[in-house]
Design a protein around this motif. Structure first.
Motif, short mmCIF file in Angstrom:
data_model
loop_
_atom_site.label_atom_id
_atom_site.label_comp_id
_atom_site.label_asym_id
_atom_site.label_seq_id
_atom_site.Cartn_x
_atom_site.Cartn_y
_atom_site.Cartn_z
N ALA A 89 -41.35 45.69 -33.88
CA ALA A 89 -42.42 45.25 -34.60
C ALA A 89 -41.59 43.72 -35.51
O ALA A 89 -40.31 43.80 -35.36
CB ALA A 89 -43.25 44.91 -35.82
N ALA A 90 -42.46 42.67 -36.04
CA ALA A 90 -41.94 41.31 -36.36
C ALA A 90 -41.37 41.62 -37.62
O ALA A 90 -40.02 41.30 -37.98
CB ALA A 90 -43.16 40.57 -36.57
N GLY A 91 -41.72 42.76 -38.56
CA GLY A 91 -40.70 42.71 -39.73
C GLY A 91 -42.13 42.26 -40.94
O GLY A 91 -42.58 41.35 -40.83
N SER A 92 -42.25 42.97 -41.71
CA SER A 92 -42.48 42.66 -43.12
C SER A 92 -42.64 43.90 -44.40
O SER A 92 -41.96 45.35 -44.12
CB SER A 92 -44.72 43.43 -42.77
OG SER A 92 -44.73 43.71 -44.10
N ASP A 95 -44.17 44.31 -46.55
CA ASP A 95 -46.05 44.77 -47.24
C ASP A 95 -46.69 46.31 -46.23
O ASP A 95 -46.24 46.78 -45.69
CB ASP A 95 -46.93 44.09 -46.29
CG ASP A 95 -48.72 44.34 -46.73
OD1 ASP A 95 -49.24 45.36 -46.77
OD2 ASP A 95 -48.81 43.28 -47.44
N PRO A 96 -46.67 46.77 -47.44
CA PRO A 96 -46.74 48.89 -47.52
C PRO A 96 -47.85 48.75 -46.38
O PRO A 96 -47.37 49.59 -45.60
CB PRO A 96 -47.07 49.47 -48.82
CG PRO A 96 -46.54 47.87 -49.25
CD PRO A 96 -47.21 47.07 -49.02
N GLN A 97 -49.03 47.90 -45.94
CA GLN A 97 -49.44 48.55 -45.33
C GLN A 97 -49.14 48.50 -43.94
O GLN A 97 -50.00 48.78 -43.13
CB GLN A 97 -51.35 47.87 -45.73
CG GLN A 97 -51.93 47.91 -46.92
CD GLN A 97 -52.72 47.54 -46.86
OE1 GLN A 97 -54.11 47.63 -46.31
NE2 GLN A 97 -53.53 47.05 -48.37
N ALA A 98 -48.38 46.87 -43.88
CA ALA A 98 -48.46 46.53 -42.35
C ALA A 98 -47.37 47.85 -42.29
O ALA A 98 -47.79 48.07 -40.63
CB ALA A 98 -47.24 45.01 -42.59
N VAL A 99 -46.04 47.88 -42.61
CA VAL A 99 -45.09 49.05 -42.60
C VAL A 99 -46.05 49.83 -41.57
O VAL A 99 -45.45 50.63 -41.40
CB VAL A 99 -43.96 49.40 -43.51
CG1 VAL A 99 -42.95 50.19 -43.24
CG2 VAL A 99 -43.95 48.48 -43.74
N ALA A 100 -47.05 50.52 -43.04
CA ALA A 100 -47.77 52.23 -42.09
C ALA A 100 -48.93 51.57 -41.16
O ALA A 100 -48.68 52.76 -40.57
CB ALA A 100 -48.49 52.39 -43.35
N ASP A 101 -48.88 50.59 -40.71
CA ASP A 101 -49.67 50.21 -39.51
C ASP A 101 -48.74 50.58 -38.26
O ASP A 101 -49.11 50.94 -37.70
CB ASP A 101 -50.20 49.38 -39.75
CG ASP A 101 -51.91 48.58 -40.36
OD1 ASP A 101 -51.61 50.29 -40.72
OD2 ASP A 101 -51.79 48.17 -40.46
N VAL A 102 -47.59 50.22 -38.49
CA VAL A 102 -46.11 49.75 -37.60
C VAL A 102 -45.89 51.30 -37.35
O VAL A 102 -45.82 52.23 -35.71
CB VAL A 102 -45.36 49.08 -37.79
CG1 VAL A 102 -44.04 49.49 -37.07
CG2 VAL A 102 -45.80 47.81 -37.79
N ARG A 103 -46.44 52.56 -38.18
CA ARG A 103 -45.14 53.33 -38.32
C ARG A 103 -46.90 54.54 -37.52
O ARG A 103 -46.38 55.01 -36.70
CB ARG A 103 -45.58 54.32 -39.65
CG ARG A 103 -44.29 55.65 -39.73
CD ARG A 103 -44.04 55.93 -41.24
NE ARG A 103 -45.00 55.62 -41.77
CZ ARG A 103 -44.87 54.85 -43.29
NH1 ARG A 103 -43.80 54.30 -42.84
NH2 ARG A 103 -45.76 54.99 -44.26
N ARG A 104 -47.78 54.20 -37.38
CA ARG A 104 -49.52 54.95 -36.93
C ARG A 104 -49.12 54.84 -35.81
O ARG A 104 -49.21 55.32 -34.73
CB ARG A 104 -50.76 54.11 -37.65
CG ARG A 104 -50.86 54.91 -38.90
CD ARG A 104 -51.85 54.13 -39.54
NE ARG A 104 -53.19 54.51 -38.63
CZ ARG A 104 -54.50 54.03 -39.27
NH1 ARG A 104 -54.81 53.13 -39.94
NH2 ARG A 104 -55.66 53.97 -38.01
N VAL A 105 -48.70 53.37 -35.02
CA VAL A 105 -48.57 52.80 -33.83
C VAL A 105 -47.53 53.79 -32.51
O VAL A 105 -47.94 54.30 -32.24
CB VAL A 105 -48.47 51.34 -33.89
CG1 VAL A 105 -48.67 51.56 -32.43
CG2 VAL A 105 -50.28 50.93 -33.93
#
Length: 237
Positions: free
Chosen positions: A123-126, A128-138
């Motif tokens: 992923a691009a990288g962030s 932001d906790p929500q963005a990191v959680a979203d990447v983890r879900r995917v």
């Protein structure tokens, strides 16, 4: 009605063209005009485009982002507030979504992934906790589709990154497995995609781009916004 597809922005001409191609594909499927805007690097910005559109026209703004980071939660609402367009509505971002995990798996297969490869979701990288959680879900969804462990690497990890940079993630995958395939959790070509190709992975998938799952997901965001608006008008009447 007009649709405004809003992406991050890149200096890579091919990446810019890919966003334009996604907008064109959405326009053909929806039979609606689809404009393009960018929140960074180049213009026009969302507020630039909204200022050009008639005040009595409904505008559905679709964030072409794969996670709910700063640009989705702060930048875009600020652009809409600055424009003051009364008919503008903002949809959820494209990600996270099971459709994106399905597109990732398809891109890996197109690139030649083997069943025994270690897989890194890039992923691009962030920070932001929500963005990191979203990447983890995917990543979790991709694991279930591939039937193998999927680790995460960032193309541009922040200083306090929850996950390693893509080079380190690939080295660890090689150490653990021998062969490594990188799934590109990026929408378009650009600097970050080049970093994936330079990471030393044996297989690097292409960005999600115009995969049918992505086009369909973006169109569903518009159709959902239309339905919500229609329901609101019915209740108001």
């Amino acid at each position: 009605m007009t649709v405004l597809l809003t992406a991050h922005g890149t200096r890579n001409p091919h990446g810019v063209a890919m966003i334009g191609d996604l907008a064109a594909a959405m326009s053909r499927r929806l039979d609606l005009p689809v404009r393009v805007a960018f929140v960074d690097v180049l213009g026009p910005t969302p507020s630039d485009v909204l200022a050009e559109l008639p005040a009595d026209q409904q505008v559905v703004v679709v964030p072409a982002f794969l996670a709910r980071g700063y640009h989705v939660r702060a930048d875009l609402p600020e652009h809409l507030a600055a424009a003051g367009h009364p008919g503008a509505v903002l949809t959820p971002a494209l990600g996270p979504s099971p459709a994106l995990a399905e597109a990732l798996a398809a891109r890996l297969r197109e690139a030649g992934v083997r069943r025994t490869d270690a897989v890194v979701l890039a992923a691009a990288g962030s920070s932001d906790p929500q963005a990191v959680a979203d990447v983890r879900r995917v990543a979790t969804r991709l694991e279930s589709l591939l039937g193998t462990r999927v680790s995460i690497g960032f193309a541009a990890p922040p200083a306090d990154s929850a996950y390693p940079g893509i080079d380190d993630a690939v080295r660890e995958a090689h150490r653990r497995n021998g062969r490594c395939a990188v799934a590109s959790y990026l929408l378009a070509d650009g600097l970050f995609q080049r970093r994936l190709h330079d990471s030393g992975a044996d297989v690097v998938a292409e960005p999600l781009g115009l995969h049918p799952r992505v086009v369909g997901l973006a169109c569903r965001r518009v159709l959902s916004a239309q339905l919500i608006a229609k329901t609101a008008r019915t209740h108001a009447g």
